[in-house]
Motif scaffolding. Structure first.
Motif, PDB file in Angstrom:
ATOM      1  N   LEU A  90       0.834  -1.052   0.013  1.00 25.79           N
ATOM      2  CA  LEU A  90      -0.173  -0.028   0.112  1.00 25.79           C
ATOM      3  C   LEU A  90       0.779   1.393  -0.024  1.00 25.79           C
ATOM      4  CD1 LEU A  90      -2.802   1.279  -0.056  1.00 25.79           C
ATOM      5  CD2 LEU A  90      -2.797   1.093   2.590  1.00 25.79           C
ATOM      6  N   ASP A  91       1.746   1.281   0.774  1.00 28.89           N
ATOM      7  CA  ASP A  91       2.794   2.300   0.801  1.00 28.89           C
ATOM      8  C   ASP A  91       3.481   2.468  -0.620  1.00 28.89           C
ATOM      9  OD1 ASP A  91       2.037   3.097   3.567  1.00 28.89           O
ATOM     10  OD2 ASP A  91       4.175   1.954   4.164  1.00 28.89           O
ATOM     11  N   TYR A  92       3.767   1.454  -1.382  1.00 28.40           N
ATOM     12  CA  TYR A  92       4.340   1.416  -2.570  1.00 28.40           C
ATOM     13  C   TYR A  92       3.288   2.143  -3.650  1.00 28.40           C
ATOM     14  CZ  TYR A  92       6.137  -0.041  -7.127  1.00 28.40           C
ATOM     15  OH  TYR A  92       6.633  -0.002  -8.331  1.00 28.40           O
TER      16      TYR A  92
ATOM     17  N   ALA B 244       4.587   6.372  -1.049  1.00 26.77           N
ATOM     18  CA  ALA B 244       4.974   6.737   0.275  1.00 26.77           C
ATOM     19  C   ALA B 244       6.321   6.408   0.576  1.00 26.77           C
ATOM     20  CB  ALA B 244       4.140   6.525   1.267  1.00 26.77           C
ATOM     21  N   LEU B 245       6.940   5.325  -0.213  1.00 24.18           N
ATOM     22  CA  LEU B 245       8.133   4.662   0.065  1.00 24.18           C
ATOM     23  C   LEU B 245       9.167   5.845  -0.644  1.00 24.18           C
ATOM     24  CD1 LEU B 245       7.620   0.875  -0.708  1.00 24.18           C
ATOM     25  CD2 LEU B 245       7.262   1.969   1.651  1.00 24.18           C
ATOM     26  N   THR B 246      10.324   5.582   0.039  1.00 22.33           N
ATOM     27  CA  THR B 246      11.619   6.529  -0.499  1.00 22.33           C
ATOM     28  C   THR B 246      12.477   5.321  -1.435  1.00 22.33           C
ATOM     29  OG1 THR B 246      13.090   5.719   1.483  1.00 22.33           O
ATOM     30  CG2 THR B 246      11.954   7.562   1.282  1.00 22.33           C
ATOM     31  N   GLU B 247      13.290   5.910  -1.908  1.00 24.68           N
ATOM     32  CA  GLU B 247      13.846   5.157  -3.245  1.00 24.68           C
ATOM     33  C   GLU B 247      14.300   3.791  -2.934  1.00 24.68           C
ATOM     34  OE1 GLU B 247      17.355   7.159  -4.526  1.00 24.68           O
ATOM     35  OE2 GLU B 247      17.310   6.174  -6.532  1.00 24.68           O
ATOM     36  N   SER B 248      15.075   3.624  -2.053  1.00 27.78           N
ATOM     37  CA  SER B 248      15.617   2.002  -1.717  1.00 27.78           C
ATOM     38  C   SER B 248      14.457   1.137  -1.527  1.00 27.78           C
ATOM     39  CB  SER B 248      16.479   2.056  -0.760  1.00 27.78           C
ATOM     40  OG  SER B 248      17.758   2.823  -0.919  1.00 27.78           O
ATOM     41  N   TRP B 249      13.456   1.408  -0.346  1.00 29.37           N
ATOM     42  CA  TRP B 249      12.508   0.597  -0.146  1.00 29.37           C
ATOM     43  C   TRP B 249      11.635   0.175  -1.396  1.00 29.37           C
ATOM     44  CZ3 TRP B 249      13.756  -1.216   4.066  1.00 29.37           C
ATOM     45  CH2 TRP B 249      14.601  -0.381   5.020  1.00 29.37           C
TER      46      TRP B 249
ATOM     47  N   GLU C  50      -4.046   0.802  -6.628  1.00 28.72           N
ATOM     48  CA  GLU C  50      -4.061   2.104  -7.442  1.00 28.72           C
ATOM     49  C   GLU C  50      -5.490   2.321  -7.918  1.00 28.72           C
ATOM     50  OE1 GLU C  50       0.573   2.159  -8.875  1.00 28.72           O
ATOM     51  OE2 GLU C  50      -1.046   1.002 -10.036  1.00 28.72           O
ATOM     52  N   ALA C  51      -6.052   1.404  -8.328  1.00 30.40           N
ATOM     53  CA  ALA C  51      -7.567   1.626  -8.804  1.00 30.40           C
ATOM     54  C   ALA C  51      -8.449   2.042  -7.520  1.00 30.40           C
ATOM     55  CB  ALA C  51      -8.095   0.474  -9.384  1.00 30.40           C
TER      56      ALA C  51
END
Length: 222
Positions: free
Chosen positions: A13-15, A19-24, A46-47
Motif C-alpha cells: 500500500l505504501d508503494y 509513500a516509500l523512498t527510493e531504496s524501499w 491504485e484503482a
C-alpha cells in the motif's frame, strides 16, 4: 517460478501510494517484476486510490496555487522521494536476465556484469547507488554457507533473485521477499547447489552475535 513469500499488505500500500523512498521502492518494484500476484494487488490498490480521488469534491484554487506547487517540485530542499520506474516487461531474444528491471537499470548490467566486492568467507556484495540514505546492496552468498547470526537495529528487506536460503522463519527461493526488524534474530543459510543472490535493503547496521563478525563489521559497512 513459485513465490511463497510476498511483501506485506502495508508495504504494498505504501508503494502504491508513493509513500516509500527510493531504496524501499526499488525492492518492491523488483519483486513486482517477478510476481504477477503482487502486481495485480498493487493495480487493485491504485484503482481504489484513483476512485477515491475521483470522488472528491473539486475545490477552487487561487491563481497562485499552480506556481506554488511548481516551486515546491523544483526546490531541492523539499524534493519529493525519488520514484523508481515501474517494472517494464519486454519480450527479448535470448535467455531471460537474472536481474529484473528496474534493478538491472541501477546496476547497469545483468548478473554477469555485476562489480562484486569481496566480503570474506566466499561472500560478495555490490552496493546499489540510491539517494535516500538507506543502504541497498546485492549479496552473493556461497552455496551451502551460512551468514553469521544477527538481529537488526532497524528494518531489512531481502529479495531472492537466484538460489535460495533458509532461516528460522522459513525457506526463501527466487522471487521470495522477507521483511525483518529488531524482533527477528536469524542465521540465513544459503541452500546447496547454487550461490544465493539477493537484494538487501537496510536502514541501520546489523547486530551480529559473534565477536569476529562485530570486529570486521565497520570495514564491511554492513
Amino acid at each position: 517460478m513459485t513465490i511463497a513469500h510476498h511483501p506485506s499488505e502495508e508495504l504494498l500500500l505504501d508503494y502504491a501510494s508513493g509513500a516509500l523512498t527510493e531504496s524501499w521502492s526499488l525492492a518492491v518494484a523488483t519483486h513486482l517484476a517477478l510476481c504477477p500476484e503482487c502486481r495485480h494487488e498493487v493495480a487493485r490498490m491504485e484503482a481504489v486510490g484513483g476512485g477515491l480521488l475521483d470522488a472528491l469534491t473539486p475545490t477552487a484554487c487561487s491563481d497562485a496555487a499552480f506556481d506554488a506547487v511548481l516551486a515546491r517540485l523544483t526546490d531541492g530542499a523539499d524534493a519529493a522521494p525519488i520514484t523508481v520506474p515501474r517494472e517494464t516487461l519486454h519480450e527479448t531474444a535470448g535467455p531471460a536476465p537474472v536481474l529484473p528491471d528496474p534493478l538491472r537499470g541501477y546496476i547497469g548490467a545483468d548478473l554477469d556484469g555485476v562489480p562484486w566486492q569481496r566480503l570474506g568467507l566466499g561472500a560478495y556484495q555490490c552496493l546499489v547507488r540510491t539517494e535516500d540514505g538507506v543502504t541497498a546492496r546485492l549479496l552473493r552468498i556461497p552455496a551451502g554457507r551460512p551468514v553469521p547470526e544477527h538481529t537488526h537495529r532497524g528494518q531489512e528487506l531481502t529479495l531472492v533473485l537466484r538460489g535460495a536460503f533458509s532461516d528460522q522463519t522459513g525457506h526463501y527461493g527466487a522471487g521470495d521477499f522477507q521483511e525483518a526488524d529488531e524482533h527477528i534474530k536469524h542465521q540465513p543459510h544459503a541452500a546447496p547447489g547454487e550461490d544465493c543472490i539477493c537484494l538487501a535493503i537496510t536502514d541501520a547496521p546489523l547486530r551480529f552475535r559473534s565477536l569476529a563478525a562485530r570486529l570486521v563489521q565497520p570495514l564491511l559497512g554492513i
